[in-house]
Write a protein that holds these residues in place. Structure first.
Motif, PDB file in Angstrom:
ATOM      1  N   HIS A   1       5.481   0.386 -11.133  1.00 55.34           N
ATOM      2  CA  HIS A   1       4.650   1.481 -10.368  1.00 55.34           C
ATOM      3  C   HIS A   1       5.414   2.453  -9.459  1.00 55.34           C
ATOM      4  O   HIS A   1       6.509   2.041  -8.858  1.00 55.34           O
ATOM      5  N   CYS A   2       4.959   3.423  -9.469  1.00 60.32           N
ATOM      6  CA  CYS A   2       5.475   4.497  -8.311  1.00 60.32           C
ATOM      7  C   CYS A   2       5.131   4.084  -7.117  1.00 60.32           C
ATOM      8  O   CYS A   2       3.916   3.868  -6.796  1.00 60.32           O
TER       9      CYS A   2
ATOM     10  N   CYS B   1       4.483  12.475  -9.872  1.00 59.63           N
ATOM     11  CA  CYS B   1       4.857  13.194  -8.381  1.00 59.63           C
ATOM     12  C   CYS B   1       6.254  13.676  -8.371  1.00 59.63           C
ATOM     13  O   CYS B   1       6.646  14.342  -7.626  1.00 59.63           O
TER      14      CYS B   1
ATOM     15  N   TYR C   1       1.619   5.696  -9.849  1.00 56.78           N
ATOM     16  CA  TYR C   1       1.523   5.856 -11.459  1.00 56.78           C
ATOM     17  C   TYR C   1       2.354   4.940 -12.086  1.00 56.78           C
ATOM     18  O   TYR C   1       3.545   4.399 -11.691  1.00 56.78           O
TER      19      TYR C   1
ATOM     20  N   TYR D   1       4.992   5.415  -4.558  1.00 55.38           N
ATOM     21  CA  TYR D   1       4.220   6.644  -3.769  1.00 55.38           C
ATOM     22  C   TYR D   1       3.062   7.094  -4.191  1.00 55.38           C
ATOM     23  O   TYR D   1       2.160   7.093  -3.572  1.00 55.38           O
ATOM     24  N   CYS D   2       2.810   7.214  -5.383  1.00 53.33           N
ATOM     25  CA  CYS D   2       1.571   7.530  -5.784  1.00 53.33           C
ATOM     26  C   CYS D   2       0.802   6.510  -6.755  1.00 53.33           C
ATOM     27  O   CYS D   2      -0.501   6.672  -7.212  1.00 53.33           O
TER      28      CYS D   2
ATOM     29  N   CYS E   1       9.118   9.008 -11.097  1.00 49.88           N
ATOM     30  CA  CYS E   1       7.718   9.345 -11.615  1.00 49.88           C
ATOM     31  C   CYS E   1       7.424  10.378 -12.231  1.00 49.88           C
ATOM     32  O   CYS E   1       7.825  11.491 -12.012  1.00 49.88           O
TER      33      CYS E   1
ATOM     34  N   ARG F   1       8.691  11.762  -7.927  1.00 52.73           N
ATOM     35  CA  ARG F   1       9.663  11.240  -6.827  1.00 52.73           C
ATOM     36  C   ARG F   1      10.723  10.469  -7.542  1.00 52.73           C
ATOM     37  O   ARG F   1      10.490   9.814  -8.489  1.00 52.73           O
TER      38      ARG F   1
ATOM     39  N   MET G   1      10.171  -1.007  -5.296  1.00 55.07           N
ATOM     40  CA  MET G   1       9.103  -1.332  -6.163  1.00 55.07           C
ATOM     41  C   MET G   1       8.779  -2.941  -5.688  1.00 55.07           C
ATOM     42  O   MET G   1       9.510  -3.757  -6.408  1.00 55.07           O
TER      43      MET G   1
ATOM     44  N   ILE H   1       6.682   6.036 -15.615  1.00 53.08           N
ATOM     45  CA  ILE H   1       7.871   6.401 -14.904  1.00 53.08           C
ATOM     46  C   ILE H   1       9.207   6.467 -15.999  1.00 53.08           C
ATOM     47  O   ILE H   1       9.034   5.499 -16.792  1.00 53.08           O
TER      48      ILE H   1
ATOM     49  N   TYR I   1      14.662   5.411 -10.919  1.00 55.24           N
ATOM     50  CA  TYR I   1      13.591   5.632 -11.693  1.00 55.24           C
ATOM     51  C   TYR I   1      12.942   6.902 -11.143  1.00 55.24           C
ATOM     52  O   TYR I   1      12.851   7.045  -9.846  1.00 55.24           O
TER      53      TYR I   1
END
Ligand SMILES: [Zn+2]
Length: 54
Positions: free
Chosen positions: A30-31, A15, A36, A33-34, A12, A17, A24, A39, A10
């Motif tokens: 959800h991302c 960002c 978000y 990392y951030c 994002c 990534r 997850m 994705i 996946y």
């Protein structure tokens, strides 16, 4: 039957990534990392092997 071997990747859209489902941990998508939500699903990496042997 199952396609457990296939790895889904996946990315994002915020960002940019790339991560897998294993990253997850929280329920939902959800991302990691951030955080978000938006994705995109990318197909598993396919290494292009171009054998150029003559
Ligand atoms: Zn992100």
């Amino acid at each position: 039957m199952g396609e457990a071997a296939s790895r889904k990747i996946y990315m994002c859209l915020r960002c940019g990534r790339v991560f897998s489902l294993e990253d997850m941990i929280t329920p939902g998508v959800h991302c990691p990392y951030c955080g978000y939500r938006i994705i995109v699903k990318i197909r598993s990496f396919q290494t292009k092997r171009i054998s150029h042997i003559e």
